[in-house]
Design a protein around this motif. Structure first.
Motif, short mmCIF file in Angstrom:
data_model
loop_
_atom_site.label_atom_id
_atom_site.label_comp_id
_atom_site.label_asym_id
_atom_site.label_seq_id
_atom_site.Cartn_x
_atom_site.Cartn_y
_atom_site.Cartn_z
N HIS A 1 -25.39 -2.74 4.47
CA HIS A 1 -25.03 -1.28 3.84
C HIS A 1 -25.39 -0.47 4.74
CE1 HIS A 1 -24.89 1.37 0.28
NE2 HIS A 1 -24.22 1.79 1.23
N HIS B 1 -8.24 3.68 -0.79
CA HIS B 1 -9.40 3.77 -0.71
C HIS B 1 -9.78 3.15 0.42
CE1 HIS B 1 -9.98 -0.41 -1.72
NE2 HIS B 1 -9.13 -0.23 -2.61
N GLU C 1 -1.26 7.13 -6.57
CA GLU C 1 -2.60 6.38 -6.38
C GLU C 1 -3.12 6.82 -4.89
OE1 GLU C 1 -2.82 2.41 -7.64
OE2 GLU C 1 -1.27 2.66 -8.88
N VAL D 1 -13.45 -2.30 2.19
CA VAL D 1 -14.44 -2.46 1.40
C VAL D 1 -15.71 -2.90 2.61
CG1 VAL D 1 -15.93 -4.43 0.00
CG2 VAL D 1 -13.61 -3.66 -0.60
N ASP E 1 0.68 -1.16 0.09
CA ASP E 1 -0.03 0.06 -0.09
C ASP E 1 1.00 1.25 0.05
OD1 ASP E 1 -2.28 -1.50 -0.08
OD2 ASP E 1 -2.79 -1.39 2.00
N LYS F 1 -20.47 3.57 -2.97
CA LYS F 1 -20.57 5.00 -3.21
C LYS F 1 -20.51 5.67 -2.08
CE LYS F 1 -23.30 7.60 -5.72
NZ LYS F 1 -24.32 7.87 -6.34
N LEU G 1 -18.82 -8.67 -2.75
CA LEU G 1 -18.57 -7.28 -2.54
C LEU G 1 -16.87 -7.01 -2.54
CD1 LEU G 1 -20.88 -7.11 0.69
CD2 LEU G 1 -21.42 -6.59 -1.51
N LEU G 2 -16.79 -6.36 -3.80
CA LEU G 2 -15.66 -6.15 -4.11
C LEU G 2 -15.01 -4.53 -3.91
CD1 LEU G 2 -15.42 -8.25 -7.74
CD2 LEU G 2 -14.67 -9.03 -5.18
N TYR G 3 -15.79 -3.70 -4.04
CA TYR G 3 -15.64 -2.36 -3.77
C TYR G 3 -16.42 -1.86 -2.64
CZ TYR G 3 -13.78 -3.32 -8.43
OH TYR G 3 -13.12 -3.88 -9.51
N PRO G 4 -15.89 -0.71 -1.98
CA PRO G 4 -16.69 0.19 -1.09
C PRO G 4 -17.83 0.82 -1.58
CG PRO G 4 -14.60 0.65 -1.22
CD PRO G 4 -14.52 -0.09 -2.34
#
Length: 169
Positions: A106, A14, A11, A17, A3, A68, A63-66
């Motif tokens: 969520h 983020h 970059e 997740v 990281d 929105k 669930l691959l991404y946090p």
């Protein structure tokens, strides 16, 4: 590449997740910070925001991404009821089942939330099974809207249905 190398290359990092709410010393502070962050992004007062709760119907591996907006919360337990994953609602617990793991939820900040329907149970979430708290600290964390299924919400109130962050006392 770790990281720190990603960050040095320009970059942006983020958020995770999934969040395990029980890992926080003060989960209410974390939830308030999520609301505050959303209020800043939407340029609204934090007082106009409240939570919308969407119980996941997919496995956590999908669930691959946090999200929105808001956060995915995992690791809660349901006491006094069972959970119907297919219909996404409360059901009677299986015989001899004291608690059941709850799917990821969520926690989504929303502005001017609509009135809660009668088919919704406002489920209290506590740190521990001992709901009265201890050591000068309240046990209540947040109330989570869950679909009450075939039973009216009063049924789940009488059952003492609650979400627990930990099964240890």
């Amino acid at each position: 590449m770790d990281d720190s190398a990603h960050l040095m290359s320009g970059e942006t990092a983020h958020p995770p997740v999934l969040f395990w709410l029980s890992s926080f010393t003060f989960p209410t502070g974390f939830l308030t910070a999520v609301l505050q962050n959303s209020a800043r992004q939407q340029n609204v007062s934090i007082d106009t925001l409240s939570w919308e709760f969407i119980v996941s119907t997919v496995d956590d591996n999908n669930l691959l991404y946090p999200p929105k907006d808001g956060v995915f919360i995992r690791g809660l337990f349901l006491e006094g009821a069972g959970w119907d994953k297919k219909n996404s609602c409360l059901v009677e617990a299986k015989p001899m089942q004291l608690v059941c793991p709850m799917p990821t939820i969520h926690f989504r900040p929303v502005e001017n939330r609509k009135k809660i329907a009668k088919s919704i149970f406002l489920c209290p979430c506590y740190y521990f099974p001992v709901r009265s708290g201890g050591a000068g600290r309240a046990s209540f964390v947040v109330a989570v809207d869950l679909k009450s299924g075939a039973m009216p919400f009063e049924h789940w109130v009488k059952r003492g249905t609650a979400l627990l962050m930990s099964l240890d006392t």
